[in-house]
Write an enzyme that holds these catalytic residues in place. Structure first.
Site, PDB file in Angstrom:
ATOM      1  N   HIS A 211       0.731  -1.186   0.006  1.00 39.36           N
ATOM      2  CA  HIS A 211      -0.073  -0.176  -0.004  1.00 39.36           C
ATOM      3  C   HIS A 211       0.792   1.373   0.141  1.00 39.36           C
ATOM      4  O   HIS A 211       0.490   2.467  -0.623  1.00 39.36           O
ATOM      5  CB  HIS A 211      -0.982  -0.040   1.013  1.00 39.36           C
ATOM      6  N   CYS A 212       1.969   1.202   0.573  1.00 37.82           N
ATOM      7  CA  CYS A 212       2.833   2.454   0.808  1.00 37.82           C
ATOM      8  C   CYS A 212       3.662   3.029  -0.275  1.00 37.82           C
ATOM      9  O   CYS A 212       3.294   4.051  -0.711  1.00 37.82           O
ATOM     10  CB  CYS A 212       3.773   2.102   2.054  1.00 37.82           C
TER      11      CYS A 212
END
Length: 455
Positions: A292-293
């Site tokens: 996600h990051c």
């Protein structure tokens, strides 16, 4: 439990009451979003005998947890059972927030199709929370986002939707408000070398009291808490951490492309450079960014920077390089097949590994998904194998509807494409049984075979 040295003014009774509850492990904590961030966080609180209630809109997760099951590979059913003995439960009923003292928000913050921030999970959650806030409540946002989100987006929604007309406290004089802070998540799926409680927790509150309350709350489960001056500073801290990785991964990806042309082994070069005891930290190339990051967060800052008439050229260039890596993989497969006098159109390709990194059950932003779609678009007959995913269905950006193929008769495939280097795989056996192996992760290091193409 870690106790902070700062003391509150005697007049702020709500602050004192909540601080006392936290320090005695009597505060009830709500965790909203029971995914890869929220569920581990909830379990940490349960380990410290803090009463925690999890909230999620996914009824499948609620039912699984209610039955004592788990949906994250690295979290065992015994951990869920232990947490439930300490009062942990999961629900989708937001009215139960009125039973709690602190609310921690751990919801996704993806990008939309235009690479712009999608804050709908935060805004929807804030609207669900607002009616049940009371004076003295603590609200902490953990979802990664651009600097200013907590103050410019979250707080106004909480204030507007509150049934009692409460405002966020902005100083000791605000004795009838609720407290707000931001604390970026630092979850690293698959990391077994650093215990979660040993990862320092950064917090930034809307005022000093909010910072102190959030620090005390996290001090219950983390061995070190780092307080910064504001939510925006905490938001920027998270972005810096991820942009640092994004830029350095882009650097080694670009050097890999050059090294391939020059006939140099970039992995050998990185290993040699890593022997320097100062001034160098190793990053590794791959088929693209996942999780996600790193693929998402830099674009949050790039988007926000435009409001200040500022162009983040470094970030945008890194994003461009990393986003192009799946296309490099396809080009490498095409060239490898050509050397075998075969075309990609109609070729049978087995993709090994679809998780975004080794030994985890996480598909978020995985480059494997893009690679599969590109292969299919060019006419390849694509199968996949991943021990963590019996099926791959539909997500926010993909709809593959595929089942995991067994690792049998690898010779039937024109190309075996290693995208995720799971440690479960016997790479020597895979090379032996395959017609052609394209390796994007250096998983076949030490195996010498003309079948292997490094890309």
């Amino acid at each position: 439990m870690k106790t902070l040295s700062a003391s509150a003014p005697a007049s702020t009774s709500l602050y004192s009451e909540l601080r006392n509850k936290i320090e005695k492990h009597q505060a009830r904590v709500a965790i909203i979003g029971l995914g890869y961030v929220g569920l581990p966080l909830a379990l940490l609180y349960a380990e410290e005998k803090v009463r925690v209630t999890g909230f999620d809109i996914d009824e499948r997760k609620i039912k699984t947890l209610a039955g004592g099951g788990t949906y994250i590979v690295r979290i065992g059913a015994e951990e869920i059972a232990a947490a439930k003995k300490e009062g942990f439960e999961a629900t989708s009923d937001y009215s139960r927030l009125s039973e709690t003292d602190a609310v921690i928000i751990c919801v996704p913050t993806p990008l939309n199709e235009y690479h712009e921030p999608d804050l709908s999970y935060i805004t929807d959650t804030a609207k669900s929370i607002a009616p049940y806030l009371r004076a003295g409540h603590l609200v902490v946002l953990e979802s990664t986002t651009y600097p200013g989100t907590t103050e410019e987006v979250l707080v106004p929604i909480l204030e507007k939707g509150n049934r009692e007309g409460l405002k966020a406290a902005r100083g000791p004089q605000d004795q009838q408000g609720f407290y707000v802070a931001f604390s970026p998540e630092r979850e690293d799926p698959g990391n077994t070398t650093v215990a979660r409680r040993d990862i320092p927790k950064v917090v930034g509150g809307l005022d000093t009291q909010a910072s102190e309350l959030a620090a005390a709350l996290y001090g219950t489960i983390f061995n070190r808490v780092v307080t910064v001056s504001s939510p925006a500073a905490a938001e920027m801290t998270k972005l810096l951490e991820n942009i640092y990785r994004c830029v350095n991964i882009a650097l080694v990806n670009e050097l890999k492309l050059l090294s391939l042309r020059m006939g140099i082994d970039i992995w050998e070069v990185i290993a040699a450079a890593s022997t320097k005891p100062f001034g160098f930290h190793a990053f590794y190339p791959g088929p693209g960014l996942g999780g996600h990051c790193i693929p998402v967060d830099p674009f949050y800052l790039s988007w926000k920077a435009k409001e200040w008439d500022f162009h983040t050229r470094f970030i945008e260039l890194a994003g461009e390089i990393n986003n192009n890596m799946p296309y490099h993989v396809i080009e490498s497969v095409v060239k490898a097949l050509n050397r075998h006098k075969k075309a990609l159109n109609g070729a049978k390709v087995l993709v090994l590994g679809v998780a975004y990194k080794r030994d985890i059950d996480d598909l978020r932003e995985s480059p494997a998904l893009t690679i599969i779609e590109l292969l299919q678009k060019d006419g390849a007959q694509v199968s996949y194998n991943d021990p963590y995913f019996p099926t791959v269905g539909k997500g926010r950006k993909y709809d593959l509807q595929m089942k995991c193929a067994p690792l049998e008769n690898l010779g039937q495939y024109d190309c075996t494409l290693i995208v995720t280097d799971h440690s479960d795989y016997d790479y020597a056996k895979i090379v032996e049984q395959s017609q052609l192996v394209v390796d994007t992760r250096n998983a076949t290091k030490g195996i010498h075979s003309p079948k292997i193409v490094h890309c």
